[in-house]
Design an enzyme around this catalytic site. Structure first.
Site: not given
Length: 285
Positions: A44, A46, A99, A129
Site C-alpha cells: 500500500k 504505491g 514486498h 490505505s
C-alpha cells in the site's frame, strides 16, 4: 491478524499462494540476474503505480502493453507461487515486484548489479490505505475496526510484518549505486521529475512526447480505468465484488481518519524507530 496467515522466519504472509517452501527456495537459490530491475515496496505504498510507470518507460509511453497484459504478469511477484514460477521461466531482462523484507530477499541480489527501486510512503497513509484494502481482500482476516487495525499495524502483526522494520532494513542499501529510493509523495508532487529520475537510474531515454504519454497513461484515472492494472480481473475471486484497489491515490488522507491519540502514538513510534536515519529520506515529515 493471525487468521489466514502463515509465518516464515518471524514474518507473516497471506496463505493464498504463499508457502514456506517457496520462500525458503527463493531466498537460497533464486538467481537475480544483473539485467533485472526490481520494484520493492511495503504493501500500500504505491506499488502498482510504480509498476505501471516503469512498464510505460520500457514501452516508451506506448500504452498497448499495459492495456493488454495483467500487471502481475508484466512484473510478477517473486515471493508468491505464481510469480515465482513465471519468473523462473522468463528469458532476458525481467521486471520483478516484491514486498519482501531485506532479510528474506534472494541472497543472489546482493552480489548482482541488478537495479532496485524502493518506493516509500508516509506510513500514516500506508496504514489508512491498508485498512481499506484488507477489508475488501478475501484472503486475510478483516479488521473489525480502524482501532483494531491500528494495533495490528504498530505491532507489525500483518502481512509482510512491520513497516518500520521493512523500511529500516532496506534503507541500509541507500548508498549503493544500484539502489534508488523514491517516495510516493514526490511522485504526487512532481511526477515528471520522478519519471525523469527513474529514467536516469535505469539508463532509459524518453523523447518529450514519450514522456508525456508515460505521465498520461500512469495517471490515477488512467490506471483506474485500465482493467489490466486495477485488479478488476480478480473481483469476486480474491477481492470483494464492490471493492476497489485504487481508492483515492492522494497524500495526507490519514488526517481524515487518525484520532489525536493515535497520531501522538504514531509520531512517538516513528521518532523511536527512525531517529537515526536522515530526515531527507522522509519528505512528508
Amino acid at each position: 491478524m493471525t487468521g489466514k496467515l502463515i509465518w516464515f522466519e518471524g514474518i507473516p504472509f497471506p496463505r493464498l499462494d504463499y508457502s514456506p517452501e517457496i520462500l525458503s527456495s527463493l531466498q537460497e537459490s533464486f538467481i537475480i540476474k544483473d539485467e533485472d530491475v526490481l520494484l520493492l515496496t511495503f504493501p500500500k505504498s504505491g506499488t502498482n503505480w510504480l509498476i505501471e510507470t516503469v512498464c510505460l518507460i520500457y514501452s516508451k509511453g506506448d500504452p498497448k502493453w499495459v492495456q493488454s497484459e495483467p500487471i502481475w504478469n508484466r512484473s510478477p511477484w517473486v515471493e508468491n507461487k505464481y510469480g515465482y514460477e513465471l519468473l523462473k521461466e522468463k528469458e532476458g531482462p525481467r521486471l520483478i515486484s516484491s514486498h519482501l523484507p531485506i532479510q528474506l530477499f534472494p541472497k543472489s541480489f546482493f552480489n548482482s548489479k541488478a537495479k532496485m527501486i524502493y518506493l516509500i510512503r508516509n506510513p500514516r497513509d500506508v496504514f489508512v490505505s491498508g485498512y481499506f484494502f484488507w477489508r475488501i481482500a478475501k484472503f486475510v482476516e478483516k479488521p473489525e475496526s480502524l482501532e483494531e487495525y491500528f494495533e495490528w499495524f504498530i505491532r507489525g502483526n500483518m502481512p509482510f510484518g512491520s513497516w518500520f522494520d521493512h523500511t529500516r532494513g532496506w534503507m541500509s542499501m541507500r548508498d549503493k549505486e544500484n539502489f534508488l529510493i523514491l517516495s510516493y509523495e514526490e511522485m504526487k508532487w512532481d511526477m515528471r521529475s520522478a519519471v525523469e529520475k527513474i529514467c536516469q537510474f535505469l539508463g532509459k531515454k524518453l523523447e518529450p512526447e514519450e514522456l508525456d504519454s508515460v505521465l498520461r497513461n500512469s495517471s490515477f484515472q488512467a490506471m483506474k480505468e485500465n482493467n489490466m492494472s486495477n485488479y478488476s480481473l480478480v473481483k469476486g475471486l480474491h477481492l470483494e465484488e464492490n471493492g476497489h484497489l485504487l481508492r483515492k491515490g492522494v497524500t495526507g488522507d490519514w488526517k481524515n481518519h487518525f484520532t489525536v491519540a493515535q497520531a501522538e502514538i504514531f509520531d512517538k513510534l516513528f521518532q523511536e524507530k527512525m531517529a537515526d536515519l536522515p530526515q531527507e529520506l522522509f519528505p512528508w515529515e
